[in-house]
Scaffold this motif. Structure first.
Motif, PDB file in Angstrom:
ATOM      1  N   ASP A 112       0.910  -1.239  -0.276  1.00 15.68           N
ATOM      2  CA  ASP A 112       0.062  -0.054   0.051  1.00 15.68           C
ATOM      3  C   ASP A 112       0.951   1.174  -0.014  1.00 15.68           C
ATOM      4  O   ASP A 112       1.908   1.471   0.681  1.00 15.68           O
ATOM      5  CB  ASP A 112      -0.783  -0.069   1.280  1.00 15.68           C
ATOM      6  CG  ASP A 112      -1.964  -0.901   1.141  1.00 15.68           C
ATOM      7  OD1 ASP A 112      -2.217  -1.732  -0.041  1.00 15.68           O
ATOM      8  OD2 ASP A 112      -2.741  -0.907   1.947  1.00 15.68           O
ATOM      9  N   ASP A 212      -5.969   6.063  -4.986  1.00 12.39           N
ATOM     10  CA  ASP A 212      -6.332   4.816  -4.110  1.00 12.39           C
ATOM     11  C   ASP A 212      -4.997   4.148  -3.826  1.00 12.39           C
ATOM     12  O   ASP A 212      -4.048   3.678  -4.636  1.00 12.39           O
ATOM     13  CB  ASP A 212      -7.052   3.999  -5.080  1.00 12.39           C
ATOM     14  CG  ASP A 212      -7.498   2.610  -4.374  1.00 12.39           C
ATOM     15  OD1 ASP A 212      -6.934   2.272  -3.395  1.00 12.39           O
ATOM     16  OD2 ASP A 212      -8.477   2.070  -4.782  1.00 12.39           O
ATOM     17  N   LYS A 213      -4.764   4.401  -2.369  1.00  9.85           N
ATOM     18  CA  LYS A 213      -3.349   3.834  -2.126  1.00  9.85           C
ATOM     19  C   LYS A 213      -3.440   2.208  -2.189  1.00  9.85           C
ATOM     20  O   LYS A 213      -2.090   1.816  -2.048  1.00  9.85           O
ATOM     21  CB  LYS A 213      -3.095   4.207  -0.473  1.00  9.85           C
ATOM     22  CG  LYS A 213      -3.266   5.829  -0.323  1.00  9.85           C
ATOM     23  CD  LYS A 213      -2.541   6.207   0.926  1.00  9.85           C
ATOM     24  CE  LYS A 213      -3.273   5.737   2.015  1.00  9.85           C
ATOM     25  NZ  LYS A 213      -2.922   6.151   3.338  1.00  9.85           N
ATOM     26  N   GLU A 214      -4.289   1.594  -2.020  1.00  4.89           N
ATOM     27  CA  GLU A 214      -4.244   0.213  -2.342  1.00  4.89           C
ATOM     28  C   GLU A 214      -3.669  -0.287  -3.564  1.00  4.89           C
ATOM     29  O   GLU A 214      -3.058  -1.147  -3.774  1.00  4.89           O
ATOM     30  CB  GLU A 214      -5.429  -0.486  -1.848  1.00  4.89           C
ATOM     31  CG  GLU A 214      -5.762  -0.507  -0.311  1.00  4.89           C
ATOM     32  CD  GLU A 214      -7.141  -1.486   0.095  1.00  4.89           C
ATOM     33  OE1 GLU A 214      -7.542  -2.359  -1.012  1.00  4.89           O
ATOM     34  OE2 GLU A 214      -7.451  -1.329   1.162  1.00  4.89           O
ATOM     35  N   SER A 250     -13.718   4.218   3.472  1.00 10.73           N
ATOM     36  CA  SER A 250     -12.664   4.007   4.021  1.00 10.73           C
ATOM     37  C   SER A 250     -12.046   5.083   4.768  1.00 10.73           C
ATOM     38  O   SER A 250     -12.058   6.218   4.480  1.00 10.73           O
ATOM     39  CB  SER A 250     -11.568   3.460   3.006  1.00 10.73           C
ATOM     40  OG  SER A 250     -10.290   3.308   3.865  1.00 10.73           O
ATOM     41  N   ARG A 253      -7.642   4.513   3.119  1.00 17.26           N
ATOM     42  CA  ARG A 253      -7.402   3.939   1.792  1.00 17.26           C
ATOM     43  C   ARG A 253      -7.003   5.020   0.760  1.00 17.26           C
ATOM     44  O   ARG A 253      -6.383   4.856  -0.150  1.00 17.26           O
ATOM     45  CB  ARG A 253      -8.577   3.093   1.160  1.00 17.26           C
ATOM     46  CG  ARG A 253      -8.114   2.435  -0.273  1.00 17.26           C
ATOM     47  CD  ARG A 253      -9.256   1.357  -0.526  1.00 17.26           C
ATOM     48  NE  ARG A 253      -9.264   0.857  -1.954  1.00 17.26           N
ATOM     49  CZ  ARG A 253      -9.701   0.074  -2.387  1.00 17.26           C
ATOM     50  NH1 ARG A 253     -10.840  -0.720  -1.675  1.00 17.26           N
ATOM     51  NH2 ARG A 253      -9.459  -0.524  -3.644  1.00 17.26           N
ATOM     52  N   TYR A 254      -7.456   6.204   1.154  1.00 17.80           N
ATOM     53  CA  TYR A 254      -7.430   7.270   0.061  1.00 17.80           C
ATOM     54  C   TYR A 254      -6.633   8.587   0.577  1.00 17.80           C
ATOM     55  O   TYR A 254      -6.720   8.693   1.598  1.00 17.80           O
ATOM     56  CB  TYR A 254      -8.724   7.757  -0.378  1.00 17.80           C
ATOM     57  CG  TYR A 254      -9.701   6.571  -0.925  1.00 17.80           C
ATOM     58  CD1 TYR A 254      -9.512   6.266  -2.291  1.00 17.80           C
ATOM     59  CD2 TYR A 254     -10.618   6.133  -0.182  1.00 17.80           C
ATOM     60  CE1 TYR A 254     -10.115   5.150  -2.727  1.00 17.80           C
ATOM     61  CE2 TYR A 254     -11.443   4.842  -0.564  1.00 17.80           C
ATOM     62  CZ  TYR A 254     -11.264   4.554  -1.877  1.00 17.80           C
ATOM     63  OH  TYR A 254     -11.790   3.358  -2.549  1.00 17.80           O
TER      64      TYR A 254
END
Length: 575
Positions: A112, A212-214, A250, A253-254
């Protein structure tokens, strides 16, 4: 006196012993770098060095090792790994000795995007007292950055393998704030201050991304470019739209990433920062993502307006419907009801047939999405305004309203088969007071045929007739614009329409929506040939009938003579 001198001597002797003995008992282990900051894209590695030193001048330190807590560099599924390269698994340092340790950081390809910070501990054993250990620590921070964000990393920060120049840096992120929350289709305002501490003026390119870090995906972005004088700063402002179909609600996540670099020169000047935001979703939240009108809408021709509806909420929705309004055209349409599961998108098409009597121009419209009770969803984003251009084939003048050419078409509406050809005759008259070179340009709306350009010159009052033949390459309702240009300006315009089908239909629509029988253009063009073939067939049929009748008559006469001869023969025998 002598006793006094002896006491003083004993005191200084003891003090000397303590001075000598203390360093023998207390060796010191020191990491000269108190902290390190490194950054790289996921799936990559980076390398840096730390220096471990024994600060004691007498006693050595043995079995020195470096360890870390892997949980500090984990995203819950993947782990950043650290490898320490030196002489063996452990190493020794003599009195006042030092060792440079190479640190290799490896980032998994699915890590991530985030900042990971942990403590690295350096431990060794006192050579003079094996039961005594020494340790020191340093802080390691690894930024896993998005792909292509400062492609060579920050230039101007304490980065592994880079110098600390501080020449161009993001000084402050005013907006958004850490952990601000947003819903789908809401606007994220971005405000950032950028410092130029270089010794030259810079043309700075500023970028902001919603990431979106994932998945390392850029969901929205904007760019701005401005000049910043040396030793000056500048505020950059912009906005990002949260996608309607953003994946999950989330709190981690962002993130919004901001980047400043010299325009076209990231190698020398580049800095970036990030700030995490939260995405939240209501249970019942259906929004209008896009409205896509067919451009232009043409009077008297069936056209479409597409609305894309997204379930941006947390629950599945039932019996959703959509309304479309163009008030100035007295249009109010409602779609059939449909179900929409969470995260799903529904494309809704509205078919319009505009009468030929309306005025050409630009009209405003609105689309609304309604819940199962017929009420508009309680979000501003459940309504969307749009504009549409309407063309009705009326002729327009040139620059300043002065008409210096007239254009007419022999036919402006066609019904044709796919893969056939259509032809219209364009008549162009120079209505100006001087000779001109004109360009007749045919531009299809869409890719249903190829464009055409014809150039010619006309004296004042002179007329040119041009045949325009186009191949119909696709099915559907098509539009083409015919323009006459002079001196680079459009001086006359007409449009024509083509209803192209695999099999030509026998019905059409007239003003007022009245359905009437029509003869296809292809049949009209072939009508003389059809009549000729029919006449020839009729003549052949008459000839065949005459020949057959003549044959029957001859045969009947022959049979009559034979009968008379037989009768005469019978009579002769009787005599």
């Amino acid at each position: 006196m002598n006793n006094h001198i002896k006491k003083i001597s004993v005191f200084f002797a003891l003090l000397l012993v303590l001075v000598i003995a203390f360093p023998l008992a207390k060796a010191q282990l020191d990491v000269l770098e108190g902290s390190l900051l490194g950054e790289e894209e996921r799936g990559e590695s980076l390398v840096g060095n730390v220096t471990v030193k024994n600060t004691n001048v007498v006693t050595g330190i043995n079995d020195i090792t470096l360890t870390y807590n892997s949980a500090d560099f984990s995203d819950g599924q993947d782990n950043i790994t650290l490898a320490f390269s030196h002489n063996g698994v452990s190493f020794d340092l003599g009195a006042n000795g030092s060792q440079v340790v190479t640190l290799t950081v490896t980032i998994p390809s699915d890590m991530d995007l985030d900042r990971y910070t942990g403590t690295v501990t350096v431990t060794g054993i006192n050579d003079a007292n094996l039961s005594e250990t020494f340790k020191d620590t340093f802080t390691l921070t690894i930024d896993v950055r998005p792909t292509d964000l400062c492609k060579d990393g920050r230039v101007g920060d304490k980065v592994l393998g880079r110098v600390n120049n501080d020449e161009l840096n993001i000084d402050d992120i005013d907006d958004p704030n850490e952990d601000d929350n947003f819903k789908p289709l809401e606007t994220i305002d971005v405000g950032v201050n950028v410092d130029n501490d270089a010794d030259e003026d810079l043309e700075v390119e500023f970028k902001a991304f919603l990431v979106d870090k994932e998945d390392d995906d850029v969901l929205a972005e904007f760019t701005d470019v401005a000049d910043i004088d040396e030793n000056d700063d500048l505020d950059f402002d912009g906005s990002l739209i949260v996608p309607a179909d953003i994946e999950d609600e989330s709190t981690s996540r962002y993130a919004v990433y901001v980047m400043a670099s010299e325009d076209g020169n990231e190698d020398d000047y580049c800095d970036w920062e990030q700030i995490d935001i939260e995405i939240e979703k209501d249970n019942d939240d259906v929004v209008v993502d896009k409205v896509i009108p067919q451009e232009p809408l043409v009077c008297g021709v069936s056209s479409e307006i597409e609305a894309r509806i997204v379930n941006a909420g947390g629950d599945d929705q039932r019996d959703v419907s959509v309304k479309l309004f163009i008030n100035d055209l007295k249009i109010a349409l409602t779609s059939a009801e449909f179900d929409l599961d969470k995260k799903d998108t529904q494309k809704v098409l509205f078919d319009l047939s505009l009468p030929k009597t309306i005025a050409a121009g630009t009209y405003s419209g609105r689309v609304e999405v309604l819940d199962e009770d017929g009420a508009v969803y309680d979000r501003n984003e459940a309504r969307k305004e749009f504009q549409v251009t309407v063309e009705c084939g009326t002729q327009s003048g040139g620059t300043g309203g002065k008409v210096n050419a007239a254009l007419s078409l022999s036919q402006s509406s066609f019904t044709a088969r796919k893969d056939s050809a259509i032809t219209t005759i364009a008549t162009i008259k120079n209505t100006g007071d001087s000779a001109k070179t004109f360009i007749l340009r045919v531009t299809p709306v869409g890719d249903w045929t190829e464009p055409v350009e014809i150039s010619f010159s006309l004296a004042a009052g002179e007329t040119q007739i041009e045949s325009i033949a186009l191949a119909v390459e696709k099915e559907g309702n098509h539009v083409a614009k015919v323009e006459v240009l002079a001196d680079g300006q459009v001086v006359a315009t007409q449009t024509f329409t083509v209803d192209a089908k695999e099999v030509v239909s026998g019905t059409g629509s007239q003003d007022g929506g009245i359905t009437a029988r029509t003869v296809s253009t292809a049949f009209k063009e072939q009508l003389p040939l059809v009549i000729l073939i029919s006449l020839l067939a009729l003549a052949v049929m008459i000839l065949l009938i005459w020949l057959i009748a003549s044959s029957l008559v001859k045969r009947a006469k022959g049979n009559g003579r034979g009968l008379r001869e037989i009768k005469e023969g019978v009579k002769g025998k009787r005599r």
